[in-house]
Motif scaffolding. Structure first.
Motif, PDB file in Angstrom:
ATOM      1  N   SER A  25       0.793  -1.232   0.000  1.00 23.38           N
ATOM      2  CA  SER A  25       0.000   0.000   0.000  1.00 23.38           C
ATOM      3  C   SER A  25       0.826   1.283   0.000  1.00 23.38           C
ATOM      4  O   SER A  25       0.321   2.345  -0.377  1.00 23.38           O
ATOM      5  CB  SER A  25      -0.904   0.020   1.230  1.00 23.38           C
ATOM      6  OG  SER A  25      -0.088   0.105   2.389  1.00 23.38           O
ATOM      7  N   GLY A  26       2.056   1.223   0.478  1.00 26.02           N
ATOM      8  CA  GLY A  26       2.847   2.455   0.607  1.00 26.02           C
ATOM      9  C   GLY A  26       2.368   3.312   1.774  1.00 26.02           C
ATOM     10  O   GLY A  26       2.837   4.435   1.978  1.00 26.02           O
ATOM     11  N   GLY A  30       3.807   6.792   3.693  1.00 22.85           N
ATOM     12  CA  GLY A  30       2.956   7.986   3.726  1.00 22.85           C
ATOM     13  C   GLY A  30       2.865   8.543   5.146  1.00 22.85           C
ATOM     14  O   GLY A  30       2.997   9.751   5.365  1.00 22.85           O
ATOM     15  N   ILE A  31       2.643   7.651   6.109  1.00 17.95           N
ATOM     16  CA  ILE A  31       2.515   8.092   7.501  1.00 17.95           C
ATOM     17  C   ILE A  31       3.847   8.664   8.003  1.00 17.95           C
ATOM     18  O   ILE A  31       3.881   9.703   8.671  1.00 17.95           O
ATOM     19  CB  ILE A  31       2.034   6.925   8.403  1.00 17.95           C
ATOM     20  CG1 ILE A  31       0.604   6.560   8.011  1.00 17.95           C
ATOM     21  CG2 ILE A  31       2.110   7.293   9.882  1.00 17.95           C
ATOM     22  CD1 ILE A  31       0.053   5.337   8.685  1.00 17.95           C
ATOM     23  N   LYS A  32       4.965   8.012   7.607  1.00 22.18           N
ATOM     24  CA  LYS A  32       6.294   8.519   7.998  1.00 22.18           C
ATOM     25  C   LYS A  32       6.492   9.923   7.442  1.00 22.18           C
ATOM     26  O   LYS A  32       6.961  10.828   8.122  1.00 22.18           O
ATOM     27  CB  LYS A  32       7.379   7.594   7.448  1.00 22.18           C
ATOM     28  CG  LYS A  32       7.827   6.539   8.421  1.00 22.18           C
ATOM     29  CD  LYS A  32       9.115   5.928   7.894  1.00 22.18           C
ATOM     30  CE  LYS A  32       9.510   4.716   8.697  1.00 22.18           C
ATOM     31  NZ  LYS A  32      10.449   3.878   7.950  1.00 22.18           N
ATOM     32  N   TYR A  33       6.114  10.096   6.151  1.00 15.60           N
ATOM     33  CA  TYR A  33       6.267  11.408   5.513  1.00 15.60           C
ATOM     34  C   TYR A  33       5.480  12.454   6.288  1.00 15.60           C
ATOM     35  O   TYR A  33       5.959  13.547   6.563  1.00 15.60           O
ATOM     36  CB  TYR A  33       5.776  11.338   4.064  1.00 15.60           C
ATOM     37  CG  TYR A  33       5.768  12.677   3.371  1.00 15.60           C
ATOM     38  CD1 TYR A  33       6.948  13.209   2.866  1.00 15.60           C
ATOM     39  CD2 TYR A  33       4.588  13.414   3.260  1.00 15.60           C
ATOM     40  CE1 TYR A  33       6.955  14.453   2.254  1.00 15.60           C
ATOM     41  CE2 TYR A  33       4.593  14.662   2.656  1.00 15.60           C
ATOM     42  CZ  TYR A  33       5.781  15.177   2.155  1.00 15.60           C
ATOM     43  OH  TYR A  33       5.786  16.402   1.567  1.00 15.60           O
ATOM     44  N   LEU A 216      -6.314  19.173   5.307  1.00 17.27           N
ATOM     45  CA  LEU A 216      -5.057  18.643   5.849  1.00 17.27           C
ATOM     46  C   LEU A 216      -4.100  18.258   4.723  1.00 17.27           C
ATOM     47  O   LEU A 216      -2.889  18.418   4.844  1.00 17.27           O
ATOM     48  CB  LEU A 216      -5.325  17.445   6.767  1.00 17.27           C
ATOM     49  CG  LEU A 216      -6.141  17.788   8.018  1.00 17.27           C
ATOM     50  CD1 LEU A 216      -6.255  16.575   8.930  1.00 17.27           C
ATOM     51  CD2 LEU A 216      -5.526  18.951   8.786  1.00 17.27           C
ATOM     52  N   TYR A 217      -4.670  17.756   3.605  1.00 13.06           N
ATOM     53  CA  TYR A 217      -3.826  17.450   2.450  1.00 13.06           C
ATOM     54  C   TYR A 217      -3.084  18.725   2.024  1.00 13.06           C
ATOM     55  O   TYR A 217      -1.877  18.721   1.771  1.00 13.06           O
ATOM     56  CB  TYR A 217      -4.668  16.887   1.301  1.00 13.06           C
ATOM     57  CG  TYR A 217      -3.955  16.917  -0.020  1.00 13.06           C
ATOM     58  CD1 TYR A 217      -2.948  15.987  -0.293  1.00 13.06           C
ATOM     59  CD2 TYR A 217      -4.247  17.888  -0.969  1.00 13.06           C
ATOM     60  CE1 TYR A 217      -2.256  16.041  -1.493  1.00 13.06           C
ATOM     61  CE2 TYR A 217      -3.560  17.947  -2.169  1.00 13.06           C
ATOM     62  CZ  TYR A 217      -2.570  17.023  -2.428  1.00 13.06           C
ATOM     63  OH  TYR A 217      -1.867  17.080  -3.605  1.00 13.06           O
ATOM     64  N   LEU A 218      -3.845  19.840   1.975  1.00  9.55           N
ATOM     65  CA  LEU A 218      -3.230  21.101   1.539  1.00  9.55           C
ATOM     66  C   LEU A 218      -2.203  21.594   2.553  1.00  9.55           C
ATOM     67  O   LEU A 218      -1.168  22.149   2.177  1.00  9.55           O
ATOM     68  CB  LEU A 218      -4.320  22.163   1.300  1.00  9.55           C
ATOM     69  CG  LEU A 218      -5.173  21.932   0.045  1.00  9.55           C
ATOM     70  CD1 LEU A 218      -6.322  22.922  -0.027  1.00  9.55           C
ATOM     71  CD2 LEU A 218      -4.319  22.029  -1.218  1.00  9.55           C
ATOM     72  N   VAL A 219      -2.485  21.382   3.862  1.00  5.50           N
ATOM     73  CA  VAL A 219      -1.512  21.796   4.887  1.00  5.50           C
ATOM     74  C   VAL A 219      -0.191  21.050   4.669  1.00  5.50           C
ATOM     75  O   VAL A 219       0.887  21.635   4.682  1.00  5.50           O
ATOM     76  CB  VAL A 219      -2.053  21.533   6.311  1.00  5.50           C
ATOM     77  CG1 VAL A 219      -0.943  21.683   7.344  1.00  5.50           C
ATOM     78  CG2 VAL A 219      -3.197  22.489   6.640  1.00  5.50           C
TER      79      VAL A 219
END
Ligand code: HEM
Length: 262
Positions: A25-26, A30-33, A216-219
């Motif tokens: 899933s990657g 993603g969560i680490k990023y 949140l995506y934009l943040v």
């Protein structure tokens, strides 16, 4: 010091499911990023107000789900079901109290967060879209309060909603249609309750969740703004978010080109 064989075995066992998930899933990356992304070194407590608003929303969602297990959205049973929650259900008074007071907390936190964004100038390029998304969230948050207020079906709820609907009815052109839609009939009654309930627990929270995700995506994409007194530039370098659009419309035109006669 070298790790013991036992420790290595335990680590491998713990990491196996994480690696399994990451490969398919990657998600872990993603969560680490998300957790380890760069933010300005001088962010301060005022920049936690957005997360505080998010926490208040989650509390509303969780307590709301519990209340919905007992609440009955019709004029015969609504008031009784609220009394039952308050006096008979174990800790019902607490859950109801948290939901009722939490509604004001949520709205106050949204305003404080918005004030912080305004004072820091964080609504400026390239974050205008996030300001617009935030404004929609503010409107939806207040609609959530308005639709929830009717549900206890006591005198205050009934008459406050009557005032709210009548106010809407006075709006030019669309007023009567909005009032009719909200009321679901000639006067406030069974259809009004089920309409408000449906909007309060499905439509508006669904839209809020979608918009918070976008917000949140934009943040994360744009980075967090440094405080205005900061010596260092905002979170991420501008170059990474420079728009690809037409020159002059959303891309800056170099001064010489934009001068008349050139
Ligand atoms: C449900 C309501 C809201 C939630 C959960 C929320 C959440 C957040 C979070 C977690 C952040 C990043 C950290 C921070 O700056 O606090 C943020 C940033 C931001 N929010 Fe909100 N927000 C909400 C409402 C609003 C409103 C009402 C506005 C303005 C009209 C707004 C505009 C912005 C902007 C422009 C940023 C970027 C700020 C920066 O980069 O420094 N938000 N929001």
């Amino acid at each position: 010091m070298a790790k013991s064989t036992r420790r290595r075995q335990v680590e491998a066992a713990a990491l196996a499911p994480v690696d399994w998930l990451e490969e398919r899933s990657g998600l872990v990356g993603g969560i680490k990023y998300f957790l380890f992304r760069h933010v300005p070194h001088d962010v301060n407590w005022m920049q936690t107000l957005g997360s505080a608003a998010l926490t208040a929303f989650i509390v509303q969602a969780v307590t709301g789900v519990v209340l919905a297990m007992y609440y009955k959205p019709d004029p015969q049973n609504a008031y009784e079901s609220i009394q039952y929650i308050t006096h008979d259900v174990t800790l019902g008074w607490l859950v109801r109290g948290m939901h009722k007071w939490g509604a004001s907390v949520f709205i106050i936190l949204m305003f404080l967060h918005m004030g912080r964004v305004f004072l820091f100038g964080a609504y400026k390029y390239p974050r205008e879209l996030n300001w617009i998304v935030g404004s929609l969230l503010l409107v939806l948050g207040m609609l959530e309060g308005f639709t929830g207020y009717l549900l206890p079906w006591d005198q205050t709820a009934y008459w406050a909603t009557a005032v709210g609907i009548n106010l809407n009815a006075t709006a030019p052109f669309l007023g009567p249609f909005i009032a009719d839609f909200l009321q679901g009939g000639a006067q406030i009654g069974p259809d009004t309750i089920s309409r408000f309930y449906s909007m309060h627990m499905l439509l508006i929270p669904g839209a809020i969740i979608g918009l918070i995700t976008l917000h949140l995506y934009l943040v994360v994409r744009l980075g967090v703004t440094s405080p205005p007194w900061s010596g260092t530039a905002a979170g991420r370098k501008r170059a990474e978010v420079v728009a690809q659009g037409r020159e002059g419309l959303i891309r800056e035109v170099p001064a010489t080109e934009s001068e008349p006669g050139h």
